[in-house]
Design a protein around this motif. Structure first.
Motif, PDB file in Angstrom:
ATOM      1  N   SER A 154      33.053  30.124  46.704  1.00 39.28           N
ATOM      2  CA  SER A 154      32.953  28.631  47.506  1.00 39.28           C
ATOM      3  C   SER A 154      34.093  28.556  48.261  1.00 39.28           C
ATOM      4  CB  SER A 154      33.028  27.336  46.251  1.00 39.28           C
ATOM      5  OG  SER A 154      33.133  26.380  46.725  1.00 39.28           O
TER       6      SER A 154
ATOM      7  N   SER B  31      38.402  25.772  45.089  1.00 33.77           N
ATOM      8  CA  SER B  31      37.686  26.585  45.194  1.00 33.77           C
ATOM      9  C   SER B  31      37.798  27.928  44.125  1.00 33.77           C
ATOM     10  CB  SER B  31      37.746  27.629  46.471  1.00 33.77           C
ATOM     11  OG  SER B  31      39.063  28.123  46.669  1.00 33.77           O
TER      12      SER B  31
ATOM     13  N   MET C 236      25.745  15.063  52.645  1.00 38.22           N
ATOM     14  CA  MET C 236      26.854  15.068  52.058  1.00 38.22           C
ATOM     15  C   MET C 236      26.732  13.677  51.061  1.00 38.22           C
ATOM     16  SD  MET C 236      30.537  15.658  53.979  1.00 38.22           S
ATOM     17  CE  MET C 236      30.442  14.216  55.133  1.00 38.22           C
TER      18      MET C 236
ATOM     19  N   SER D 140      26.450  28.078  46.102  1.00 40.52           N
ATOM     20  CA  SER D 140      27.897  27.491  46.629  1.00 40.52           C
ATOM     21  C   SER D 140      28.596  28.462  47.686  1.00 40.52           C
ATOM     22  CB  SER D 140      28.834  27.596  45.268  1.00 40.52           C
ATOM     23  OG  SER D 140      28.357  26.929  44.296  1.00 40.52           O
TER      24      SER D 140
ATOM     25  N   SER E 107      35.651  25.734  49.579  1.00 36.36           N
ATOM     26  CA  SER E 107      36.254  24.478  49.264  1.00 36.36           C
ATOM     27  C   SER E 107      37.444  24.585  48.862  1.00 36.36           C
ATOM     28  CB  SER E 107      35.424  23.694  48.317  1.00 36.36           C
ATOM     29  OG  SER E 107      35.490  24.141  47.099  1.00 36.36           O
TER      30      SER E 107
ATOM     31  N   CYS F 221      37.106  16.643  57.712  1.00 40.36           N
ATOM     32  CA  CYS F 221      36.150  15.520  57.290  1.00 40.36           C
ATOM     33  C   CYS F 221      36.589  14.192  57.954  1.00 40.36           C
ATOM     34  CB  CYS F 221      36.220  15.110  55.778  1.00 40.36           C
ATOM     35  SG  CYS F 221      35.143  14.101  55.349  1.00 40.36           S
TER      36      CYS F 221
ATOM     37  N   ASN G  99      33.823  22.715  52.858  1.00 44.28           N
ATOM     38  CA  ASN G  99      33.869  21.834  51.811  1.00 44.28           C
ATOM     39  C   ASN G  99      35.285  21.130  51.362  1.00 44.28           C
ATOM     40  OD1 ASN G  99      31.124  22.201  51.523  1.00 44.28           O
ATOM     41  ND2 ASN G  99      31.527  23.945  50.202  1.00 44.28           N
TER      42      ASN G  99
ATOM     43  N   SER H 213      27.362  21.054  51.204  1.00 47.42           N
ATOM     44  CA  SER H 213      27.902  20.366  50.048  1.00 47.42           C
ATOM     45  C   SER H 213      28.555  19.053  50.237  1.00 47.42           C
ATOM     46  CB  SER H 213      29.111  21.208  49.034  1.00 47.42           C
ATOM     47  OG  SER H 213      29.370  20.677  48.101  1.00 47.42           O
ATOM     48  N   GLU H 214      28.689  18.286  49.392  1.00 48.16           N
ATOM     49  CA  GLU H 214      29.072  16.925  49.229  1.00 48.16           C
ATOM     50  C   GLU H 214      30.739  16.912  49.083  1.00 48.16           C
ATOM     51  OE1 GLU H 214      28.514  17.115  45.011  1.00 48.16           O
ATOM     52  OE2 GLU H 214      27.893  18.153  46.806  1.00 48.16           O
ATOM     53  N   GLU H 215      31.228  18.149  48.702  1.00 46.16           N
ATOM     54  CA  GLU H 215      32.559  17.907  48.122  1.00 46.16           C
ATOM     55  C   GLU H 215      33.666  17.432  49.017  1.00 46.16           C
ATOM     56  OE1 GLU H 215      35.282  21.203  45.764  1.00 46.16           O
ATOM     57  OE2 GLU H 215      33.111  21.788  46.233  1.00 46.16           O
ATOM     58  N   ALA H 216      33.206  17.773  50.508  1.00 44.72           N
ATOM     59  CA  ALA H 216      34.336  17.182  51.455  1.00 44.72           C
ATOM     60  C   ALA H 216      34.628  15.645  51.182  1.00 44.72           C
ATOM     61  CB  ALA H 216      34.092  17.453  52.665  1.00 44.72           C
TER      62      ALA H 216
END
Length: 561
Positions: free
Chosen positions: A546, A559, A240, A390, A548, A193, A188, A446-449
């Motif tokens: 998480s 995170s 994402m 998460s 991320s 990405c 994440n 998750s879409e966080e990336a």
């Protein structure tokens, strides 16, 4: 002699300072001296990217080393440039104009898989012939729009303050038998990405649907990569996405209606009916980052209306009462937890509610309850569910369903006058169904990336692109995004080794195999190439919280530390 005596006394005092210091000093004095090794072109490129150097800065660094007698310590920039070209697709696989730049899906996946094969060559040599010929690269992809970009004095476009970015993240390279060859330890973050397309366009529902059709058409024509005795197939999933994009793809009329079962706000507190409704679109996953934020904001909204006991504050007096209640809540959060809640950002875009704010608030349920008046048990149960979705561990869906149903019943019993917000409805009613539709645990999808990458796009466009023309600017931006997400380059960066908080005991009970404390579990197959025999659905891929590294358009999220 006088100086030597002082040194001896200083070392004696240092040795007495710690029981183990003496052994460390002896080991250091007896260790053979290491000769410095020159950087290879790939190592120099990794240094170039990880320290965000420009060409002139690298040349200055190299010239400074030469003045100190280390002429060959840093390779010539031409060698670094050649290593950079190996990270980019063939020019025929790119389409770049003044307003748009894109890479063919097949070319991007082949390039990514090829770099992973090179990265994991030691691990791959141990595979059997059948495993080597049956590798599968699991990826997630998605799209997101961002605004407030710098505007330059260039011809060709009248609007360049908005950008629409389509991205892809490799998650795991596995064999058909389930052996994990490579695992993305930070699924994440923006570390891996990769850009599929960039466009100077404002995000709209039609643009989102058109981009999905374009990528899915390319996906239907994908072929496996053949490299020697290795063959790599691809499996990608569109997850994402934020709530706006999901609404556009499902063509849901109202943002307050559920995109999976079609429930309206008036129906969401009728739990028996909700549990019987048929569901669709669960394969689009759950916007985990936005889920934390929206549920946090929902609890704030309930808190401000506890005295009114109604969701819609009609009338000037009631509206003023809600505003005063929100002011008191903001003051209490600032005093008790040091959090700035629901404060407008400079520029008028968004507010201070981001992923970090929500996570820190849920980590202190007692103070959260004191600041808002929300039931403490409900806060804890919501925190448990948010942690479970998460994390990157496999979940026991039967236990998760039961726990979510009990939490929904508690919510309706406590706040029947406030119809369940749509994000809370998705979390409590559809979490288990979404989990079963994902190729990997929800925490990895998750879409966080993509949110994090929006910040990089702004920064790289400012610092690493030529402003001579729109086309050159787009070329440089696309290439730099490809370079910084290259697996070989990204794996050279140090992963944050700070100890992350373990999952709550209640959250651990919702996982499939909680036989060991999660804080003590190690990654099944980290980016360093550790090989795991566990199946792709049950091997852990990150720490217990998480994994991320940062947040994007919703704020500077990190995170759960």
């Amino acid at each position: 002699m006088h100086k030597d005596g002082h040194r001896t006394a200083a070392r004696a005092m240092e040795t007495l300072g710690s029981p183990t210091r003496g052994r460390q000093l002896v080991a250091a004095l007896g260790a053979p001296r290491r000769e410095p090794k020159p950087y290879t072109a790939e190592q120099a490129l990794a240094l170039f990217v990880n320290t965000n150097l420009s060409k002139s800065q690298y040349q200055l660094l190299r010239n400074s080393a030469a003045q100190q007698g280390a002429d060959s310590f840093y390779p010539a920039y031409n060698r670094v440039r050649a290593a950079k070209l190996a990270c980019l697709p063939h020019p025929d696989d790119e389409t770049i104009t003044a307003s748009r730049g894109e890479v063919r899906l097949q070319a991007l996946l082949d390039l990514t898989a090829g770099r992973l094969l090179l990265l994991q060559r030691d691990v791959l040599e141990t595979l059997t012939e059948s495993d080597a010929a049956g590798l599968v690269l699991l990826c997630k992809w998605g799209m997101d729009g961002s605004s407030d970009h710098s505007r330059y004095k260039q011809q060709g476009l009248t609007e360049d303050s908005h950008m629409f970015v389509t991205s892809l993240v490799p998650l795991r390279l596995v064999t058909e038998s389930g052996t994990v060859v490579w695992n993305n330890a930070t699924p994440n973050s923006a570390r891996f990405c990769r850009p599929l397309a960039l466009a100077f366009q404002k995000e709209t529902a039609e643009l989102t649907r058109a981009e999905r059709r374009r990528v899915e058409l390319e996906e239907s024509k994908l072929n496996a990569l053949r490299a020697g005795r290795y063959q790599v197939g691809y499996r990608i999933q569109l997850t994402m996405l934020d709530g706006k994009a999901v609404g556009a793809l499902t063509e849901t009329a109202s943002t307050q209606s559920c995109t999976m079962c079609g429930a309206t706000p008036k129906q969401m507190n009728q739990l028996e009916e909700m549990l019987r409704r048929p569901t669709t679109n669960t394969e689009l996953g759950m916007s985990v980052l936005h889920c934390w934020i929206r549920i946090f904001e929902a609890l704030l909204s309930i808190s401000c209306r506890l005295q009114l006991q109604r969701r819609i504050a009609s009338g000037a007096d009631n509206q003023e009462a809600v505003k005063e209640a929100m002011k008191k809540v903001r003051v209490r959060f600032r005093e008790e937890l040091g959090l700035r809640v629901s404060e407008a950002r400079s520029g008028g875009v968004g507010n201070s509610n981001d992923g970090n704010t929500a996570r820190r608030a849920f980590q202190a349920p007692e103070k959260f309850s004191e600041c808002t008046g929300i039931d403490k048990e409900l806060i804890i149960r919501l925190h448990v569910i948010l942690q479970v979705i998460s994390c990157a561990f496999p979940v026991n869906t039967a236990r998760l369903t039961s726990f979510c149903t009990e939490t929904a019943q508690l919510y309706v019993r406590l706040y029947p006058w406030y119809s369940m917000p749509v994000t809370l409805h998705r979390l409590l009613i559809h979490s288990a169904q979404i989990y079963e539709s994902c190729i990997l645990p929800i925490g990895m999808m998750s879409e966080e990336a993509a949110e994090v990458r929006n910040k990089d796009v702004r920064r790289y466009r400012l610092q690493h692109t030529r402003k001579i023309s729109r086309e050159l600017e787009m070329t440089d931006l696309l290439h730099h995004l490809l370079l910084t997400s290259d697996p070989l380059i990204s794996c050279s960066r140090a992963v944050d080794s700070r100890k992350r908080k373990a999952l709550l005991p209640q959250a651990q009970l919702l996982l499939q195999e909680p036989e060991a404390p999660l804080g003590d579990r190690q990654d099944a197959a980290g980016s360093s190439g550790t090989r795991s025999r566990s199946s792709s659905s049950s091997s852990s891929s990150s720490s217990s919280s998480s994994s991320s590294e940062g947040g994007g358009g919703c704020g500077g999220d990190v995170s759960e530390q």
